[in-house]
Scaffold this active site. Structure first.
Site, PDB file in Angstrom:
ATOM      1  N   ASP A  57       0.849  -1.195   0.000  1.00 34.49           N
ATOM      2  CA  ASP A  57       0.000   0.000   0.000  1.00 34.49           C
ATOM      3  C   ASP A  57       0.884   1.245   0.000  1.00 34.49           C
ATOM      4  O   ASP A  57       1.786   1.377   0.823  1.00 34.49           O
ATOM      5  CB  ASP A  57      -0.883  -0.023   1.256  1.00 34.49           C
ATOM      6  CG  ASP A  57      -2.029   0.970   1.211  1.00 34.49           C
ATOM      7  OD1 ASP A  57      -1.809   2.101   0.735  1.00 34.49           O
ATOM      8  OD2 ASP A  57      -3.133   0.632   1.659  1.00 34.49           O
ATOM      9  N   CYS A  95      -6.889   3.989  -2.075  1.00 31.68           N
ATOM     10  CA  CYS A  95      -6.899   2.541  -1.844  1.00 31.68           C
ATOM     11  C   CYS A  95      -8.080   1.832  -2.500  1.00 31.68           C
ATOM     12  O   CYS A  95      -7.911   0.973  -3.373  1.00 31.68           O
ATOM     13  CB  CYS A  95      -6.915   2.260  -0.340  1.00 31.68           C
ATOM     14  SG  CYS A  95      -5.556   3.019   0.581  1.00 31.68           S
ATOM     15  N   HIS A 253      -1.345  25.428  -8.710  1.00 30.38           N
ATOM     16  CA  HIS A 253      -2.634  25.221  -9.359  1.00 30.38           C
ATOM     17  C   HIS A 253      -3.705  25.172  -8.263  1.00 30.38           C
ATOM     18  O   HIS A 253      -3.484  24.577  -7.204  1.00 30.38           O
ATOM     19  CB  HIS A 253      -2.621  23.908 -10.142  1.00 30.38           C
ATOM     20  CG  HIS A 253      -3.832  23.720 -11.007  1.00 30.38           C
ATOM     21  ND1 HIS A 253      -5.062  23.357 -10.494  1.00 30.38           N
ATOM     22  CD2 HIS A 253      -3.996  23.835 -12.354  1.00 30.38           C
ATOM     23  CE1 HIS A 253      -5.940  23.268 -11.486  1.00 30.38           C
ATOM     24  NE2 HIS A 253      -5.317  23.553 -12.631  1.00 30.38           N
ATOM     25  N   ASP A 315      -1.110  -0.373  -4.673  1.00 33.42           N
ATOM     26  CA  ASP A 315      -2.385   0.232  -5.086  1.00 33.42           C
ATOM     27  C   ASP A 315      -2.238   1.669  -5.575  1.00 33.42           C
ATOM     28  O   ASP A 315      -2.972   2.123  -6.447  1.00 33.42           O
ATOM     29  CB  ASP A 315      -3.420   0.145  -3.967  1.00 33.42           C
ATOM     30  CG  ASP A 315      -2.953   0.774  -2.654  1.00 33.42           C
ATOM     31  OD1 ASP A 315      -1.760   1.131  -2.534  1.00 33.42           O
ATOM     32  OD2 ASP A 315      -3.790   0.896  -1.727  1.00 33.42           O
ATOM     33  N   HIS A 316      -1.315   2.418  -5.009  1.00 31.14           N
ATOM     34  CA  HIS A 316      -1.026   3.800  -5.405  1.00 31.14           C
ATOM     35  C   HIS A 316       0.292   4.171  -4.764  1.00 31.14           C
ATOM     36  O   HIS A 316       0.926   3.342  -4.092  1.00 31.14           O
ATOM     37  CB  HIS A 316      -2.140   4.764  -4.959  1.00 31.14           C
ATOM     38  CG  HIS A 316      -2.497   4.629  -3.512  1.00 31.14           C
ATOM     39  ND1 HIS A 316      -1.680   5.101  -2.503  1.00 31.14           N
ATOM     40  CD2 HIS A 316      -3.547   4.030  -2.890  1.00 31.14           C
ATOM     41  CE1 HIS A 316      -2.223   4.815  -1.331  1.00 31.14           C
ATOM     42  NE2 HIS A 316      -3.356   4.157  -1.531  1.00 31.14           N
TER      43      HIS A 316
END
Length: 548
Positions: A57, A95, A253, A315-316
């Site tokens: 994770d 997640c 931004h 997952d990321h």
């Protein structure tokens, strides 16, 4: 890290998967071989490879590269005997939506799995059920987190109110690194426990005639940033740590500035704080490599290696203070890019020691597993098989040689090549509007719903995404806008996600009745300390939004 240890549960039926997510048990494909329509006989099953997913994770994909400060010898060995995809992205940088996309093979806009509070329904068809149809035993162990209901009210609230105009409230604890003085190797104990469970399951696996798919899930290196001196001493090349360069918050931004504020990263930081956060994170990556290595060693020490495909992914990623952010939930590289390594049995035809630079996505794993399991793709998948990246045409022909109409399967795979682009979308807390990212070759395009300016980065010359060239590359921007709209309608998708947010908040609010005001600002909610500074303002902003 607060992750529950997975109990040891035996595999009860040939096609029974027990999903272990904390204390949750779920049956997947509960049927005997004879009950599955078209299930092959035992002799045919022996030709199918075992498939093991090992996943963590919050691991930034760049930490798996040779230049990373995190030392990952076990992942390096895995890559040396397989294929490493260096530009892989998640389908959604959080997640539950990321994992939902991977396990279902469908994008968040197709499933409605928008954020951590809303994932796949528990009866949604996933990879495991497809491979069960061709005779696989299945087992989940550890962290998986792709269904609804596994996250806190705080996480849900900060997602639901993200579209509220002018509502930017810190909803996380400020990130803080912690190094424990001990020389403890098994520092993140629940992850090591889950590795032990996986190892025991593999060691007890005596049925060599039935293929299996095992998914081993781990929580590290998910923040908070905490490690032991053992991993700081052995897992980090301090000389490789670089410091991020930040824009002034006024020059960010607007959507990224919202991320900075709501992640509680606004304001002043000293260099040591930032350096230590990054160092501890790399130590956590090194520890993850350690427990992954314990599983890889077990596979090598058993008879499984000769017929097992191993797939490693996260997952990321994690921002680790890039762009003055931590955590995930943004389309920027640290959050969106993930590691992906696929290694096959020796002599299987799967390449060894090969790296691919073309953009790929975790959503590609569903069709890839279907091809590895030599079964048909279900309709509606959003990804593309990576089998042509794993082996050449002659190896694919040999792979499908024992499958009826195997030659046709090879032609079908070759007829659907992976495009040069991948898509990511974000509809979650810390992002006040929908983010849609396209990566194609060196270009990375981020479109923000709601009228914000799009960004375009040339990652060859600007890998840290500091200088958007959208104003100077209008032709590329136009091409990317057209490509995005050939895949989905970003305005419609954003509107659907925000409608879900508003309806979910309204339902929650109405369910509380008179307790709403005291609950939304209570100490159980992570933004409590910020909310108390001006509760009347925040309540009025939310009420105005609900009544629009």
């Amino acid at each position: 890290m607060g992750l529950g240890a997975a109990p040891v549960v035996p595999l009860l039926l040939p096609l029974l998967a027990l999903v272990l997510i904390g204390s949750d048990l779920r049956y997947v494909g509960a049927a005997t071989v004879a009950e599955v329509a078209g299930a092959p006989d035992r002799q045919e099953q022996q030709q199918l490879p075992n498939i093991i997913f090992i996943h963590v994770d919050s691991m930034d994909g760049r930490t798996a590269l040779e230049s990373s400060p995190a030392l990952t010898p076990n992942l390096d060995k895995l890559a040396a005997r397989g294929v490493r995809f260096d530009n892989t992205y998640c389908a959604a940088p959080e997640c539950v939506p990321s994992r939902s996309a991977l396990w279902s093979g469908r994008r968040p806009d197709q499933t409605g799995a928008w954020a951590n509070g809303h994932g796949l329904p528990r009866d949604y068809p996933i990879i495991m059920e497809q491979v069960a149809k061709v005779g696989y035993d299945n087992m989940f162990i550890g962290r998986h987190d792709f269904n609804s209901g596994g996250h806190s009210l705080s996480a849900n609230l900060s997602t639901w109110v993200r579209p509220v105009p002018d509502f930017a409230i810190p909803s996380e604890d400020r990130p803080y690194p912690s190094v424990h003085a001990s020389q403890t190797q098994r520092f993140h104990g629940s992850d090591w426990h889950n590795a032990d469970v996986c190892i025991k399951w593999l060691q007890n696996r005596t049925d060599n005639t039935t293929p299996f798919m095992l998914s081993c899930g781990f929580g590290c290196p998910h923040p908070g940033y905490s490690t032991s001196q053992y991993w700081m001493d052995r897992g980090v090349n301090i000389s490789r740590i670089t410091m991020p360069v930040w824009k002034d918050e006024a020059d960010m931004h607007p959507v990224q500035r919202y991320e900075t504020v709501t992640k509680n990263c606004s304001g002043d930081w000293d260099d040591k704080e930032v350096h230590d956060i990054r160092a501890v994170y790399y130590a956590m990556v090194a520890e993850a490599d350690g427990f992954v290595g314990s599983i890889l060693d077990t596979i090598a020490d058993t008879s499984l290696l000769h017929n097992t495909v191993i797939v490693f992914w996260s997952d990321h990623g994690d921002m680790t203070m890039d762009h003055k952010q931590f955590y995930k939930e943004t389309a920027l590289e640290g959050s969106a890019r993930v590691p992906l390594i696929i290694a096959g049995p020796p002599g299987s035809g799967i390449h060894q020691g090969v790296t691919h630079q073309r953009a790929t996505s975790l959503i590609d794993l569903f069709p890839t597993v279907m091809d590895l399991a030599k079964t048909d793709h279900p309709a509606g998948l959003a990804g593309y098989s990576l089998l042509p990246d794993l082996m050449n045409t002659s190896a694919m022909q040999a792979w499908f040689d024992d499958v009826p109409a195997g030659g046709k399967r090879v032609e079908e795979v070759k007829a659907s090549p992976h495009p040069e682009w991948v898509l990511l979308q974000a509809h979650m807390d810390h992002s006040n509007t929908g983010q849609f990212m396209l990566r194609q070759n060196n270009w990375k395009y981020i479109e923000y719903a709601g009228g914000y300016d799009a960004e375009l980065f040339d990652l060859d010359t600007d890998p840290n995404e500091f200088h958007s060239v959208a104003a100077n590359q209008t032709a590329i921007v136009s091409q990317m806008r057209t490509l995005l709209r050939s895949i989905l309608d970003p305005d419609d998708v954003d509107a659907r996600a925000k409608k879900f947010d508003k309806e979910s908040f309204r339902t929650w609010k109405e369910g509380l009745g008179d307790r709403y005001n005291e609950t939304i600002g209570s100490k159980s909610i992570r933004w409590h300390w910020a909310w108390q500074k001006n509760p009347e303002l925040y309540l009025s902003l939310i009420d105005k939004w609900l009544n629009e």
